[in-house]
Scaffold this motif. Structure first.
Motif, PDB file in Angstrom:
ATOM      1  N   TYR A   1      80.519  20.724  20.452  1.00  0.00           N
ATOM      2  CA  TYR A   1      80.696  22.106  20.904  1.00  0.00           C
ATOM      3  C   TYR A   1      79.691  23.081  20.289  1.00  0.00           C
ATOM      4  CZ  TYR A   1      85.089  21.179  23.355  1.00  0.00           C
ATOM      5  OH  TYR A   1      86.036  20.733  24.243  1.00  0.00           O
ATOM      6  N   TRP A   2      79.185  22.770  19.112  1.00  0.00           N
ATOM      7  CA  TRP A   2      78.310  23.748  18.465  1.00  0.00           C
ATOM      8  C   TRP A   2      76.975  23.824  19.193  1.00  0.00           C
ATOM      9  CZ3 TRP A   2      73.842  22.446  15.408  1.00  0.00           C
ATOM     10  CH2 TRP A   2      73.638  21.085  15.203  1.00  0.00           C
ATOM     11  N   ARG A   3      76.471  25.062  19.261  1.00  0.00           N
ATOM     12  CA  ARG A   3      75.282  25.340  20.053  1.00  0.00           C
ATOM     13  C   ARG A   3      74.024  25.028  19.263  1.00  0.00           C
ATOM     14  NH1 ARG A   3      78.613  24.528  23.900  1.00  0.00           N
ATOM     15  NH2 ARG A   3      80.001  26.264  24.392  1.00  0.00           N
ATOM     16  N   LYS A   4      73.274  24.059  19.741  1.00  0.00           N
ATOM     17  CA  LYS A   4      72.122  23.551  18.989  1.00  0.00           C
ATOM     18  C   LYS A   4      70.859  24.357  19.236  1.00  0.00           C
ATOM     19  CE  LYS A   4      74.062  18.895  19.050  1.00  0.00           C
ATOM     20  NZ  LYS A   4      75.345  19.352  19.569  1.00  0.00           N
ATOM     21  N   ILE A   5      70.855  25.198  20.277  1.00  0.00           N
ATOM     22  CA  ILE A   5      69.678  26.002  20.577  1.00  0.00           C
ATOM     23  C   ILE A   5      69.953  27.428  20.122  1.00  0.00           C
ATOM     24  CG2 ILE A   5      68.163  26.874  22.378  1.00  0.00           C
ATOM     25  CD1 ILE A   5      68.865  24.426  24.033  1.00  0.00           C
ATOM     26  N   VAL A   6      69.326  27.814  19.037  1.00  0.00           N
ATOM     27  CA  VAL A   6      69.497  29.160  18.488  1.00  0.00           C
ATOM     28  C   VAL A   6      68.129  29.834  18.434  1.00  0.00           C
ATOM     29  CG1 VAL A   6      70.275  30.540  16.534  1.00  0.00           C
ATOM     30  CG2 VAL A   6      71.464  28.413  17.112  1.00  0.00           C
ATOM     31  N   ARG A   7      67.970  30.929  19.147  1.00  0.00           N
ATOM     32  CA  ARG A   7      66.706  31.643  19.145  1.00  0.00           C
ATOM     33  C   ARG A   7      66.527  32.374  17.815  1.00  0.00           C
ATOM     34  NH1 ARG A   7      67.268  35.727  22.952  1.00  0.00           N
ATOM     35  NH2 ARG A   7      69.495  35.477  22.682  1.00  0.00           N
ATOM     36  N   ASN A   8      65.357  32.232  17.214  1.00  0.00           N
ATOM     37  CA  ASN A   8      65.147  32.878  15.923  1.00  0.00           C
ATOM     38  C   ASN A   8      64.851  34.369  16.095  1.00  0.00           C
ATOM     39  OD1 ASN A   8      62.361  33.212  16.503  1.00  0.00           O
ATOM     40  ND2 ASN A   8      61.909  31.169  15.725  1.00  0.00           N
ATOM     41  N   LYS A   9      64.752  35.046  14.977  1.00  0.00           N
ATOM     42  CA  LYS A   9      64.612  36.500  15.001  1.00  0.00           C
ATOM     43  C   LYS A   9      63.322  36.927  15.693  1.00  0.00           C
ATOM     44  CE  LYS A   9      64.692  40.536  11.951  1.00  0.00           C
ATOM     45  NZ  LYS A   9      64.830  40.998  10.546  1.00  0.00           N
ATOM     46  N   MET A  10      62.228  36.196  15.452  1.00  0.00           N
ATOM     47  CA  MET A  10      60.954  36.555  16.065  1.00  0.00           C
ATOM     48  C   MET A  10      61.036  36.486  17.585  1.00  0.00           C
ATOM     49  SD  MET A  10      57.901  37.609  15.518  1.00  0.00           S
ATOM     50  CE  MET A  10      57.710  37.300  13.765  1.00  0.00           C
ATOM     51  N   VAL A  11      61.689  35.452  18.111  1.00  0.00           N
ATOM     52  CA  VAL A  11      61.836  35.316  19.558  1.00  0.00           C
ATOM     53  C   VAL A  11      62.642  36.473  20.115  1.00  0.00           C
ATOM     54  CG1 VAL A  11      62.847  33.903  21.396  1.00  0.00           C
ATOM     55  CG2 VAL A  11      61.581  32.816  19.540  1.00  0.00           C
TER      56      VAL A  11
END
Length: 200
Positions: free
Chosen positions: A152-162
């Protein structure tokens, strides 16, 4: 490590207990109907955890829904952020057809497994479930869908720069739309949306 004020992020880790000790008080069991309810609206202070029938473990921490490693109970990652979850309630319920969502204890031949496709990917007797997030104020119900691998945990996390680049693109598009529509500074912002393309 030395804490300065309260700057460290405090992480709650569930305790499953053992043969002599029950799970900690934050563990939520299923009721007689096979349902599980977090009996309060989620706040930043809500602490709770439970096990899914498929073996996955999830819980509430700092207003977030997170997934834990089922063996060590260490946090794996974020499922739903606090900005989306606080003020809502969580319910886990059966989502499959009663007649075909229990895997049999005995092994069956492949042609005999027809109708057991919603059971999951483990051994033993377990059932298909849905994690429901609902808002008592807006009456909106949201299904928290698992990933293709069952986690269930979301593996795609956009970083702060993005995220910063995305904000700048939106600001540029906003300015473009204003000029295109010959809007003055006193008018409300034009409607500007983002698209990440089709994912189906």
């Amino acid at each position: 490590l030395k804490a300065v004020g309260d700057k460290f992020f405090k992480v709650y880790q569930p305790c499953a207990g053992d043969e002599l000790h029950p799970p900690d008080k934050s563990y939520i069991p299923y009721d007689a109907m096979g349902m599980l309810n977090v009996d309060e609206e989620v706040t930043n202070d809500t602490v709770a955890w439970w096990r899914m029938a498929c073996g996955r473990t999830m819980g509430l921490l700092k207003g977030m829904l997170v997934e834990y490693d089922s063996n060590t109970l260490a946090p794996l990652g974020l499922i739903v952020g606090a900005d989306e979850l606080i003020g809502k309630r969580i319910t886990v319920l059966d989502s499959g057809l009663e007649d075909n969502c229990l895997l049999p204890d005995e092994e069956l031949e492949p042609e005999e497994m027809t109708g057991f496709e919603c059971g999951g990917t483990g051994a033993g007797r377990f059932r298909e479930q849905a994690v429901i997030m609902w808002d008592p104020k807006t009456k909106i119900t949201t299904v928290v869908q698992p990933n293709e691998d069952g986690s269930y945990w979301r593996k795609i996390v956009r970083n702060k720069m993005v995220r910063m680049k995305e904000v700048r693109r939106l600001q540029a598009a906003n300015q473009f739309a204003r000029q295109l529509q010959e809007m003055d500074d006193l008018e409300e912002d034009p409607i500007v949306l983002s698209s990440w393309g089709p994912y189906v």
